[in-house]
Design an enzyme around this catalytic site. Structure first.
Site, PDB file in Angstrom:
ATOM      1  N   ALA A   1      -3.957  14.775  -2.106  1.00  0.00           N
ATOM      2  CA  ALA A   1      -5.230  15.125  -2.970  1.00  0.00           C
ATOM      3  C   ALA A   1      -4.788  15.656  -4.331  1.00  0.00           C
ATOM      4  O   ALA A   1      -5.954  15.838  -4.838  1.00  0.00           O
ATOM      5  CB  ALA A   1      -6.069  16.205  -1.854  1.00  0.00           C
TER       6      ALA A   1
ATOM      7  N   LEU B   1      -4.089   9.491  -8.540  1.00  0.00           N
ATOM      8  CA  LEU B   1      -5.025   8.437  -8.118  1.00  0.00           C
ATOM      9  C   LEU B   1      -6.004   9.281  -7.367  1.00  0.00           C
ATOM     10  O   LEU B   1      -7.415   8.781  -7.750  1.00  0.00           O
ATOM     11  CB  LEU B   1      -4.202   7.708  -6.884  1.00  0.00           C
ATOM     12  CG  LEU B   1      -5.241   6.629  -6.402  1.00  0.00           C
ATOM     13  CD1 LEU B   1      -5.778   5.686  -7.404  1.00  0.00           C
ATOM     14  CD2 LEU B   1      -4.340   5.922  -5.323  1.00  0.00           C
ATOM     15  N   ALA B   2      -6.034  10.116  -6.525  1.00  0.00           N
ATOM     16  CA  ALA B   2      -7.115  10.747  -5.987  1.00  0.00           C
ATOM     17  C   ALA B   2      -8.005  11.654  -6.898  1.00  0.00           C
ATOM     18  O   ALA B   2      -9.351  11.403  -6.893  1.00  0.00           O
ATOM     19  CB  ALA B   2      -6.660  12.164  -5.100  1.00  0.00           C
TER      20      ALA B   2
ATOM     21  N   ARG C   1       0.771  18.895  -0.004  1.00  0.00           N
ATOM     22  CA  ARG C   1       1.795  19.909  -0.010  1.00  0.00           C
ATOM     23  C   ARG C   1       1.561  21.153  -1.048  1.00  0.00           C
ATOM     24  O   ARG C   1       1.990  22.357  -0.479  1.00  0.00           O
ATOM     25  CB  ARG C   1       3.236  19.419  -0.149  1.00  0.00           C
ATOM     26  CG  ARG C   1       3.508  18.496   0.910  1.00  0.00           C
ATOM     27  CD  ARG C   1       5.127  17.798   0.424  1.00  0.00           C
ATOM     28  NE  ARG C   1       4.948  16.935  -0.466  1.00  0.00           N
ATOM     29  CZ  ARG C   1       5.620  15.553  -0.485  1.00  0.00           C
ATOM     30  NH1 ARG C   1       6.665  15.439   0.162  1.00  0.00           N
ATOM     31  NH2 ARG C   1       5.499  14.950  -1.725  1.00  0.00           N
TER      32      ARG C   1
ATOM     33  N   HIS D   1      -2.064  -8.274  -6.903  1.00  0.00           N
ATOM     34  CA  HIS D   1      -3.431  -8.497  -7.617  1.00  0.00           C
ATOM     35  C   HIS D   1      -3.664  -9.802  -7.929  1.00  0.00           C
ATOM     36  O   HIS D   1      -4.646 -10.559  -7.294  1.00  0.00           O
ATOM     37  CB  HIS D   1      -3.428  -7.611  -8.842  1.00  0.00           C
ATOM     38  CG  HIS D   1      -3.340  -6.200  -8.816  1.00  0.00           C
ATOM     39  ND1 HIS D   1      -3.820  -5.546  -7.407  1.00  0.00           N
ATOM     40  CD2 HIS D   1      -2.865  -5.085  -9.661  1.00  0.00           C
ATOM     41  CE1 HIS D   1      -3.453  -4.219  -7.599  1.00  0.00           C
ATOM     42  NE2 HIS D   1      -2.816  -4.056  -8.878  1.00  0.00           N
TER      43      HIS D   1
ATOM     44  N   LEU E   1     -18.445 -20.691 -20.212  1.00  0.00           N
ATOM     45  CA  LEU E   1     -17.930 -22.134 -19.994  1.00  0.00           C
ATOM     46  C   LEU E   1     -18.195 -22.605 -21.373  1.00  0.00           C
ATOM     47  O   LEU E   1     -19.045 -22.863 -22.417  1.00  0.00           O
ATOM     48  CB  LEU E   1     -19.024 -22.931 -19.021  1.00  0.00           C
ATOM     49  CG  LEU E   1     -18.568 -24.545 -18.994  1.00  0.00           C
ATOM     50  CD1 LEU E   1     -17.254 -24.733 -18.434  1.00  0.00           C
ATOM     51  CD2 LEU E   1     -19.935 -25.307 -18.354  1.00  0.00           C
TER      52      LEU E   1
END
Length: 597
Positions: A118, A122-123, A151, A347, A487
């Site tokens: 946490a 990223l969190a 931790r 990806h 297009l």
């Protein structure tokens, strides 16, 4: 108002409800915004539920009816219109019905989301903001709480202070954002503990149970935002000591999923010791992007594209990923994987699988993933001669990759790669699929480019110049930024003469829809809540992907191939152009650079 039509007279109530859920659940900004007046409308309804109203409407409409006696003679049509209107009113009365959240029965269930890691980037940058957005849009149940686990020592109050600055409301969202943030933060808690010991997870489970006491059924969702070396120990402790005893348990695993086939298989076996496959959600956030999810819609709901989607009309397909920044402090992590493992093998290969697959039997997760696996198993393993690697060097004040103090001296890890692949099946035989991905390039973008074949016996070839490739049609799907689909066609320039030029039929998402698109993590987290695995990677799919790249990765590392250097901020190494020319391809993004800038 969105209109829902139930025309199949024999459809069951459950089937109709699933149809509503599949059709509407994706419109996060439009339909979800109707829920915001009450932040958890799906769990707070009183009286007859919208599901009961909908079922009643569908069941009544499925029964044969006699025309009413009226002067207009349109009794049957009026009867059907009335039944459809009842069904529409049911969805309007409870917009969250369209998201299929009732499948979890939130009147008797709670939802706990545990973010392991946490305190990580990223969190803080993605997961907590995505959870708040879902909460703010009314897409999470009334009894919902977030637990951070890491931790680092931290109190609940310190944890809330840490994530407060990451919570933002959409540009097009309604007022009272600050109030919603306060309510959301009151649902956020923190538990410190190690990943490799059970004590912290046992304490976590006890605190979860306290928060879940209001409902008889508790559902728990774990997001592994942690380093790969603690994946298995953290998953084992979470599954063995903090799993729900009365509801479902779902674990979201973030990439990397190993470094090759062997390490991926080892990770898979380790997860399988504690979790069933249906409990594991391997997340690739790129699959949650709006334009990627639109791939199947574009192809399978538009009759014009399906006849063209094959080797008879398509000359090549290019999947391009470009970042205009380097590793910049996180080179130590990146150096363990490189651009091929970090971007192309997951990806970009996932995009190709969606792009090239046959039409699935249905939109159910297993049907879609079955077709993706068929594509991957039909592809040839990457050959070393079809790979070009590069590494960015310093340019002026811009540092090179080896200038990053976290990167080992003399590293040969590529920050750029161009790769050619082929699919050996009846639809795509002989069509090159070219991948290009790199860091520290001239601009940031990602796109799919579909270049069509030359017009046979072209009547206007003399009017189109000496380069026939410049006049070929090209379909471009820009994934990010400035999402668009356009297009390229040849058109007569207005005037008395006959002069041709290439122009665009252009769909710009910002102009057309004027809404802020949801973040990929919002969509994927909501899918996990709903148990929808369409955009998640199955174990056999993951192994098929690694089997395509493991041999060439091992060969390149064994041979100590030096990457070609390219300046920071350039378009990449020249070798990428030679690779494209080898397969009679010209990179389409280079021609468009001047138009887009």
């Amino acid at each position: 108002m969105l209109h829902w039509h139930f025309t199949c007279a024999k459809a069951s109530c459950d089937a109709a409800e699933r149809k509503v859920g599949r059709s509407g659940r994706r419109s996060l900004g439009r339909l979800g915004s109707q829920c915001l007046g009450d932040l958890a409308p799906c769990a707070r309804r009183s009286g007859p539920s919208s599901r009961q109203i909908l079922c009643s409407a569908v069941e009544q409409s499925s029964a044969p009816t006699l025309p009413r006696s009226n002067n207009n003679g349109n009794g049957v049509a009026a009867e059907l219109d009335e039944k459809q209107e009842v069904a529409q009113q049911a969805v309007a009365a409870d917009p969250c019905l369209a998201y299929n959240l009732q499948g979890n029965d939130w009147t008797t269930s709670s939802l706990s989301v545990v973010v392991l890691g946490a305190s990580g980037d990223l969190a803080k940058k993605k997961i907590f903001p995505a959870l708040f957005s879902l909460y703010y849009e009314g897409l999470l149940p009334e009894n919902f709480q977030v637990f951070g686990y890491a931790r680092s020592k931290m109190t609940d109050a310190e944890f809330r202070d840490m994530i407060t600055s990451t919570l933002t409301c959409r540009v097009n969202a309604r007022e009272r954002c600050a109030e919603a943030q306060e309510r959301f933060l009151k649902r956020c808690f923190y538990q410190a503990g190690p990943y490799d010991q059970p004590d912290g997870f046992q304490a976590l489970s006890g605190r979860l149970t306290e928060q879940e006491a209001a409902k008889p059924r508790a559902n728990r969702m774990f997001f592994l935002s942690i380093p790969p070396n603690v994946f298995l120990s953290a998953t084992g402790n979470a599954a063995d000591h903090a799993r729900s005893k009365s509801g479902w348990t779902r674990v979201i695993v973030e990439k990397p999923f190993g470094r090759d086939s062997a390490s991926s298989a080892e990770l898979g076996r380790g997860l399988a010791q504690h979790l069933a496959e249906e409990e594991i959600y391997r997340i690739d956030h790129y699959l949650g992007k709006e334009l990627i999810e639109n791939l199947t819609v574009l192809r399978f709901s538009n009759r014009v594209f399906e006849p063209l989607w094959s080797r008879q009309y398509i000359r090549n397909v290019q999947i391009i990923f470009s970042e205009n920044f380097g590793t910049e402090g996180r080179g130590g992590y990146f150096d363990q994987y490189g651009i091929i493992r970090d971007v192309i093998q997951n990806h970009l290969l996932q995009i190709v699988a969606l792009f090239a697959m046959e039409q699935p039997v249905s939109l159910d997760a297993e049907d879609i993933r079955n077709e993706k696996v068929k594509v991957l198993r039909s592809m040839k393993a990457v050959a070393p001669e079809d790979v070009v690697m590069g590494q960015y060097r310093a340019r002026g004040r811009l540092p090179g990759y080896l200038d990053d103090k976290t990167v080992p001296a003399g590293s040969l890890t590529p920050t750029f790669a161009a790769i050619a692949m082929f699919i050996n099946n009846h639809r795509w035989d002989g069509v090159p699929f070219l991948f290009k991905a790199g860091k520290a390039l001239h601009k940031r973008y990602a796109e799919i480019r579909v270049q069509f074949r030359h017009v046979p016996g072209n009547l206007y070839r003399e009017k189109q110049g000496a380069d026939p490739d410049a006049a070929c049609n090209e379909l471009v799907i820009r994934i990010q930024p400035k999402e668009a689909i356009y297009l390229k066609i040849n058109n007569k320039v207005p005037g008395l003469g006959l002069r041709l030029e290439q122009t665009r039929l252009d769909l710009q998402y910002q102009q057309q829809y004027q809404v802020e698109l949801p973040d990929a993590y919002e969509r994927l987290l909501l899918d996990v809540v709903n148990g929808d695995k369409r955009l998640f990677i199955r174990y056999d799919e993951l192994q098929a992907a690694w089997d395509l790249y493991t041999p060439v990765l091992h060969e390149l590392e064994r041979s100590q191939v030096s990457p070609e250097l390219y300046p920071y901020g350039s378009r990449g190494p020249l070798g990428a152009h030679y690779l494209a020319a080898k397969h009679n391809v010209r990179w389409g993004d280079l021609a468009d650079d001047a138009d887009d800038e």
